[in-house]
Design an enzyme around this catalytic site. Structure first.
Site, PDB file in Angstrom:
ATOM      1  N   GLU A  99       0.836  -1.204   0.000  1.00  0.00           N
ATOM      2  CA  GLU A  99       0.000   0.000   0.000  1.00  0.00           C
ATOM      3  C   GLU A  99       0.873   1.256   0.000  1.00  0.00           C
ATOM      4  O   GLU A  99       1.994   1.243   0.483  1.00  0.00           O
ATOM      5  CB  GLU A  99      -0.888   0.020   1.258  1.00  0.00           C
ATOM      6  CG  GLU A  99      -2.352  -0.299   0.980  1.00  0.00           C
ATOM      7  CD  GLU A  99      -3.122   0.822   0.285  1.00  0.00           C
ATOM      8  OE1 GLU A  99      -2.520   1.573  -0.509  1.00  0.00           O
ATOM      9  OE2 GLU A  99      -4.325   0.936   0.531  1.00  0.00           O
ATOM     10  N   ASP A 100       0.305   2.313  -0.542  1.00  0.00           N
ATOM     11  CA  ASP A 100       1.024   3.588  -0.526  1.00  0.00           C
ATOM     12  C   ASP A 100       0.966   4.225   0.860  1.00  0.00           C
ATOM     13  O   ASP A 100       1.971   4.681   1.388  1.00  0.00           O
ATOM     14  CB  ASP A 100       0.453   4.547  -1.592  1.00  0.00           C
ATOM     15  CG  ASP A 100      -1.076   4.660  -1.550  1.00  0.00           C
ATOM     16  OD1 ASP A 100      -1.720   3.976  -0.735  1.00  0.00           O
ATOM     17  OD2 ASP A 100      -1.635   5.430  -2.352  1.00  0.00           O
ATOM     18  N   ASP A 103      -4.134   5.058   6.324  1.00  0.00           N
ATOM     19  CA  ASP A 103      -4.783   6.238   6.886  1.00  0.00           C
ATOM     20  C   ASP A 103      -5.779   5.762   7.949  1.00  0.00           C
ATOM     21  O   ASP A 103      -5.370   5.374   9.042  1.00  0.00           O
ATOM     22  CB  ASP A 103      -5.441   6.985   5.719  1.00  0.00           C
ATOM     23  CG  ASP A 103      -5.946   8.363   6.058  1.00  0.00           C
ATOM     24  OD1 ASP A 103      -5.285   9.063   6.827  1.00  0.00           O
ATOM     25  OD2 ASP A 103      -7.009   8.756   5.543  1.00  0.00           O
ATOM     26  N   PHE A 156      -2.066  15.909   4.322  1.00  0.00           N
ATOM     27  CA  PHE A 156      -2.365  15.247   3.053  1.00  0.00           C
ATOM     28  C   PHE A 156      -1.145  15.333   2.143  1.00  0.00           C
ATOM     29  O   PHE A 156      -0.669  16.410   1.826  1.00  0.00           O
ATOM     30  CB  PHE A 156      -3.591  15.856   2.378  1.00  0.00           C
ATOM     31  CG  PHE A 156      -4.153  14.947   1.335  1.00  0.00           C
ATOM     32  CD1 PHE A 156      -4.975  13.888   1.691  1.00  0.00           C
ATOM     33  CD2 PHE A 156      -3.818  15.106  -0.003  1.00  0.00           C
ATOM     34  CE1 PHE A 156      -5.470  13.005   0.738  1.00  0.00           C
ATOM     35  CE2 PHE A 156      -4.300  14.230  -0.966  1.00  0.00           C
ATOM     36  CZ  PHE A 156      -5.129  13.176  -0.593  1.00  0.00           C
ATOM     37  N   ARG A 169       0.638  12.229  -9.081  1.00  0.00           N
ATOM     38  CA  ARG A 169       1.217  10.892  -8.888  1.00  0.00           C
ATOM     39  C   ARG A 169       2.637  10.803  -9.425  1.00  0.00           C
ATOM     40  O   ARG A 169       3.441  10.017  -8.945  1.00  0.00           O
ATOM     41  CB  ARG A 169       0.367   9.831  -9.605  1.00  0.00           C
ATOM     42  CG  ARG A 169      -1.022   9.612  -9.021  1.00  0.00           C
ATOM     43  CD  ARG A 169      -1.616   8.314  -9.587  1.00  0.00           C
ATOM     44  NE  ARG A 169      -3.049   8.202  -9.397  1.00  0.00           N
ATOM     45  CZ  ARG A 169      -3.638   7.750  -8.284  1.00  0.00           C
ATOM     46  NH1 ARG A 169      -2.917   7.382  -7.262  1.00  0.00           N
ATOM     47  NH2 ARG A 169      -4.959   7.673  -8.201  1.00  0.00           N
TER      48      ARG A 169
HETATM   49  P1  IMP Z   1      -7.780   4.317   4.449  1.00  0.00           P
HETATM   50  O1  IMP Z   1      -8.789   3.286   4.072  1.00  0.00           O
HETATM   51  O2  IMP Z   1      -8.413   5.492   5.135  1.00  0.00           O
HETATM   52  O3  IMP Z   1      -6.612   3.763   5.233  1.00  0.00           O
HETATM   53  O4  IMP Z   1      -7.297   4.951   3.104  1.00  0.00           O
HETATM   54  C1  IMP Z   1      -6.187   4.571   2.465  1.00  0.00           C
HETATM   55  C2  IMP Z   1      -6.189   5.185   1.083  1.00  0.00           C
HETATM   56  O5  IMP Z   1      -6.589   6.570   1.105  1.00  0.00           O
HETATM   57  C3  IMP Z   1      -4.781   5.177   0.558  1.00  0.00           C
HETATM   58  O6  IMP Z   1      -4.499   3.992  -0.123  1.00  0.00           O
HETATM   59  C4  IMP Z   1      -4.781   6.393  -0.347  1.00  0.00           C
HETATM   60  O7  IMP Z   1      -5.251   6.030  -1.624  1.00  0.00           O
HETATM   61  C5  IMP Z   1      -5.760   7.341   0.282  1.00  0.00           C
HETATM   62  N1  IMP Z   1      -5.047   8.349   1.114  1.00  0.00           N
HETATM   63  C6  IMP Z   1      -5.050   8.462   2.466  1.00  0.00           C
HETATM   64  N2  IMP Z   1      -4.291   9.477   2.889  1.00  0.00           N
HETATM   65  C7  IMP Z   1      -3.757  10.017   1.767  1.00  0.00           C
HETATM   66  C8  IMP Z   1      -2.853  11.122   1.530  1.00  0.00           C
HETATM   67  O8  IMP Z   1      -2.356  11.811   2.437  1.00  0.00           O
HETATM   68  N3  IMP Z   1      -2.561  11.379   0.225  1.00  0.00           N
HETATM   69  C9  IMP Z   1      -3.060  10.650  -0.814  1.00  0.00           C
HETATM   70  N4  IMP Z   1      -3.896   9.612  -0.640  1.00  0.00           N
HETATM   71  C10 IMP Z   1      -4.247   9.308   0.629  1.00  0.00           C
HETATM   72 MG    MG Z   2      -4.401   3.716  -2.223  1.00  0.00          MG
END
Ligand code: IMP
Ligand code: MG
Length: 185
Positions: A99-100, A103, A156, A169
């Site tokens: 994963e990138d 969050d 962010f 990206r």
């Molecule tokens: P989660 O389900 O809230 O953990 O969301 C994870 C996904 O939200 C990541 O895979 C990203 O695609 C997106 N995301 C969360 N925070 C960021 C950020 O700071 N920048 C860009 N994408 C984010």
């Molecule tokens: Mg993602």
């Protein structure tokens, strides 16, 4: 694009060092095991490309595409599978979800549950970035990355695969987006 960045968090050189360390650890931990790297599109493609080359043991790659309903800077927690794995049988295989950024943790929580139903030998999480301050309180003890490149504050970020509304990206570094860009200032 550069004008929209408030601060560079990780330069290209720093990212290279982070990814190489992760690759070394993964190579040791999965030695002799059947490893499939599962990249979560699209945010993790750049990380995946570098990470797979930093891994020195044989491994397979696969991709999933999920959407967490809603654009902008917050994920809703409702996850839709856009593209599933190409690999038919994952029973007995060791999956490492790439994963990138972690969050709220809701996307990975869903993926673990979804892929876990197919009886892989193991499922672990490798995230480039982790924002633990933003974790859904219900997932605090449940979603803990097995491999994490760096912990970052609640901001962010974009670049190195990460986007804001599909933009940024291709920036080679990770930077904090100016809040004025997404109308939060
Ligand atoms: P989660 O389900 O809230 O953990 O969301 C994870 C996904 O939200 C990541 O895979 C990203 O695609 C997106 N995301 C969360 N925070 C960021 C950020 O700071 N920048 C860009 N994408 C984010
Ligand atoms: Mg993602």
């Amino acid at each position: 694009m550069e004008n929209d960045i408030k601060e560079i968090l990780f330069s290209q050189a720093q990212l290279k060092e982070i990814v190489e360390k992760l690759g070394d650890r993964i190579s040791k931990d999965y030695e002799g095991k059947e490893l499939i790297l599962v990249s979560v599109l699209k945010g993790s493609v750049v990380f995946m490309g570098d990470l797979m080359r930093a891994i020195k043991i044989p491994c397979y790659i696969d991709f999933m595409s999920v959407s967490s309903y809603g654009s902008g800077t917050k994920s809703s927690g409702v996850v839709k599978i856009i593209k599933d794995l190409d690999t038919n049988v994952i029973e007995g295989k060791n999956l490492l979800i790439v994963e990138d950024i972690l969050d709220s943790g809701r996307t990975l929580n869903y993926l673990e549950y979804y892929l876990g139903a197919r009886n892989p030998e193991s499922i672990k999480i490798c995230t480039l970035l982790d924002k633990p301050d933003r974790r859904d309180p219900a997932l605090k003890d449940k979603i803990i990355p097995d491999y994490s490149g760096a912990v970052i504050p609640d901001a962010f970020v974009v670049g190195y695969g990460l986007d804001y509304n599909e933009k940024y990206r291709n920036l080679p570094y990770v930077g904090i987006l100016k809040p004025s860009v997404y109308g939060a200032e």
